[in-house]
Design an enzyme around this catalytic site. Sequence first.
Site, PDB file in Angstrom:
ATOM      1  N   HIS A 156       0.840  -1.203   0.000  1.00  0.00           N
ATOM      2  CA  HIS A 156       0.000   0.000   0.000  1.00  0.00           C
ATOM      3  C   HIS A 156       0.878   1.257   0.000  1.00  0.00           C
ATOM      4  O   HIS A 156       0.596   2.218  -0.719  1.00  0.00           O
ATOM      5  CB  HIS A 156      -0.880   0.054   1.259  1.00  0.00           C
ATOM      6  CG  HIS A 156      -1.911  -1.030   1.375  1.00  0.00           C
ATOM      7  ND1 HIS A 156      -1.967  -1.893   2.441  1.00  0.00           N
ATOM      8  CD2 HIS A 156      -2.933  -1.391   0.562  1.00  0.00           C
ATOM      9  CE1 HIS A 156      -2.998  -2.712   2.296  1.00  0.00           C
ATOM     10  NE2 HIS A 156      -3.589  -2.448   1.149  1.00  0.00           N
ATOM     11  N   ARG A 178      -1.712  -6.153  -8.555  1.00  0.00           N
ATOM     12  CA  ARG A 178      -0.668  -7.126  -8.245  1.00  0.00           C
ATOM     13  C   ARG A 178      -0.576  -8.110  -9.403  1.00  0.00           C
ATOM     14  O   ARG A 178       0.081  -7.861 -10.391  1.00  0.00           O
ATOM     15  CB  ARG A 178      -0.988  -7.846  -6.932  1.00  0.00           C
ATOM     16  CG  ARG A 178      -0.676  -7.004  -5.717  1.00  0.00           C
ATOM     17  CD  ARG A 178      -1.319  -7.520  -4.480  1.00  0.00           C
ATOM     18  NE  ARG A 178      -2.771  -7.298  -4.528  1.00  0.00           N
ATOM     19  CZ  ARG A 178      -3.544  -7.221  -3.486  1.00  0.00           C
ATOM     20  NH1 ARG A 178      -3.051  -7.386  -2.303  1.00  0.00           N
ATOM     21  NH2 ARG A 178      -4.826  -6.994  -3.604  1.00  0.00           N
ATOM     22  N   SER A 233      -2.796  -7.774   2.681  1.00  0.00           N
ATOM     23  CA  SER A 233      -3.039  -7.726   4.130  1.00  0.00           C
ATOM     24  C   SER A 233      -3.431  -9.108   4.636  1.00  0.00           C
ATOM     25  O   SER A 233      -3.098  -9.494   5.758  1.00  0.00           O
ATOM     26  CB  SER A 233      -4.147  -6.737   4.457  1.00  0.00           C
ATOM     27  OG  SER A 233      -3.813  -5.466   3.990  1.00  0.00           O
ATOM     28  N   LYS A 245     -17.894  -7.791   6.453  1.00  0.00           N
ATOM     29  CA  LYS A 245     -16.570  -8.389   6.338  1.00  0.00           C
ATOM     30  C   LYS A 245     -15.900  -8.346   7.720  1.00  0.00           C
ATOM     31  O   LYS A 245     -15.844  -7.292   8.355  1.00  0.00           O
ATOM     32  CB  LYS A 245     -15.748  -7.569   5.333  1.00  0.00           C
ATOM     33  CG  LYS A 245     -14.684  -8.372   4.610  1.00  0.00           C
ATOM     34  CD  LYS A 245     -14.137  -7.523   3.470  1.00  0.00           C
ATOM     35  CE  LYS A 245     -12.702  -7.843   3.168  1.00  0.00           C
ATOM     36  NZ  LYS A 245     -12.136  -6.941   2.171  1.00  0.00           N
TER      37      LYS A 245
HETATM   38  P1  ADP Z   1      -5.630  -6.237   0.497  1.00  0.00           P
HETATM   39  O1  ADP Z   1      -6.365  -6.695   1.716  1.00  0.00           O
HETATM   40  O2  ADP Z   1      -5.694  -7.253  -0.611  1.00  0.00           O
HETATM   41  O3  ADP Z   1      -4.244  -5.740   0.753  1.00  0.00           O
HETATM   42  P2  ADP Z   1      -6.925  -3.620   0.217  1.00  0.00           P
HETATM   43  O4  ADP Z   1      -8.398  -3.493   0.029  1.00  0.00           O
HETATM   44  O5  ADP Z   1      -6.382  -3.132   1.503  1.00  0.00           O
HETATM   45  O6  ADP Z   1      -6.513  -5.115  -0.099  1.00  0.00           O
HETATM   46  O7  ADP Z   1      -6.165  -2.913  -0.992  1.00  0.00           O
HETATM   47  C1  ADP Z   1      -6.437  -1.607  -1.417  1.00  0.00           C
HETATM   48  C2  ADP Z   1      -5.823  -1.381  -2.766  1.00  0.00           C
HETATM   49  O8  ADP Z   1      -4.409  -1.541  -2.678  1.00  0.00           O
HETATM   50  C3  ADP Z   1      -6.271  -2.367  -3.838  1.00  0.00           C
HETATM   51  O9  ADP Z   1      -6.320  -1.697  -5.068  1.00  0.00           O
HETATM   52  C4  ADP Z   1      -5.179  -3.406  -3.851  1.00  0.00           C
HETATM   53  O10 ADP Z   1      -5.085  -4.050  -5.093  1.00  0.00           O
HETATM   54  C5  ADP Z   1      -3.981  -2.524  -3.596  1.00  0.00           C
HETATM   55  N1  ADP Z   1      -2.870  -3.280  -3.029  1.00  0.00           N
HETATM   56  C6  ADP Z   1      -2.795  -3.892  -1.839  1.00  0.00           C
HETATM   57  N2  ADP Z   1      -1.611  -4.503  -1.680  1.00  0.00           N
HETATM   58  C7  ADP Z   1      -0.907  -4.260  -2.831  1.00  0.00           C
HETATM   59  C8  ADP Z   1       0.367  -4.642  -3.331  1.00  0.00           C
HETATM   60  N3  ADP Z   1       1.187  -5.406  -2.615  1.00  0.00           N
HETATM   61  N4  ADP Z   1       0.721  -4.227  -4.553  1.00  0.00           N
HETATM   62  C9  ADP Z   1      -0.122  -3.482  -5.301  1.00  0.00           C
HETATM   63  N5  ADP Z   1      -1.332  -3.090  -4.896  1.00  0.00           N
HETATM   64  C10 ADP Z   1      -1.735  -3.476  -3.694  1.00  0.00           C
END
Ligand code: ADP
Length: 164
Positions: free
Chosen positions: A17, A91, A129, A41
């Site tokens: 993030h 990703r 996450s 959720k």
């Molecule tokens: P997650 O629980 O999968 O980390 P989030 O809802 O917190 O998901 O993610 C918010 C945004 O950040 C989404 O667009 C997600 O694809 C992106 N994101 C999360 N982790 C990464 C990463 N490692 N690389 C690229 N984008 C990411």
Amino acid sequence: MKIGLYPGSFDPITYGHIDIVKRALKIFDELIVLVSIHPNKDAFFTREERIDMIEETLKDCLDRIKIETSDTLTVQHARKLGASHIIRGLRALTDFEYEFQMTHANRVLDTEIDSIFLMTDNKYSFLSSTTVKEIARYRGDLSTFVPPYVRKRIHEKLKRNEKP
Ligand code: ADP
């Protein structure tokens, strides 16, 4: 002023993030990090805990970042806050299908708000996450996935959850 909106669960914020935030700040003057709260959720951290970790982790650039929470549609929030674009991280191909559907749905809801997709550094391209929480439960090393402050908060939370 160009404002971008970066929505997500951030449960908790990871280096993936953070990488997306840093890249988005090169494009936008201001970035709103929108912590989405899904009533159905199961979240590991509360809204307040997630905000606290984001604030601490991004403290070097808080002059250009606002943190908001939302339990409504992202496009509605984007319009309300004056953001022209929604930023999402990509990703692997598995993210693409979902993002494709969301972007088209958002476009139907608001034709003027576009989405921008950014890719992280290769080393974070597998990171989520969910993975972090999974590794934490088995006491794995989180140092390459989340900043020290987040690691500390995860360990505290796990300890609290384990108490009878
Ligand atoms: P997650 O629980 O999968 O980390 P989030 O809802 O917190 O998901 O993610 C918010 C945004 O950040 C989404 O667009 C997600 O694809 C992106 N994101 C999360 N982790 C990464 C990463 N490692 N690389 C690229 N984008 C990411």
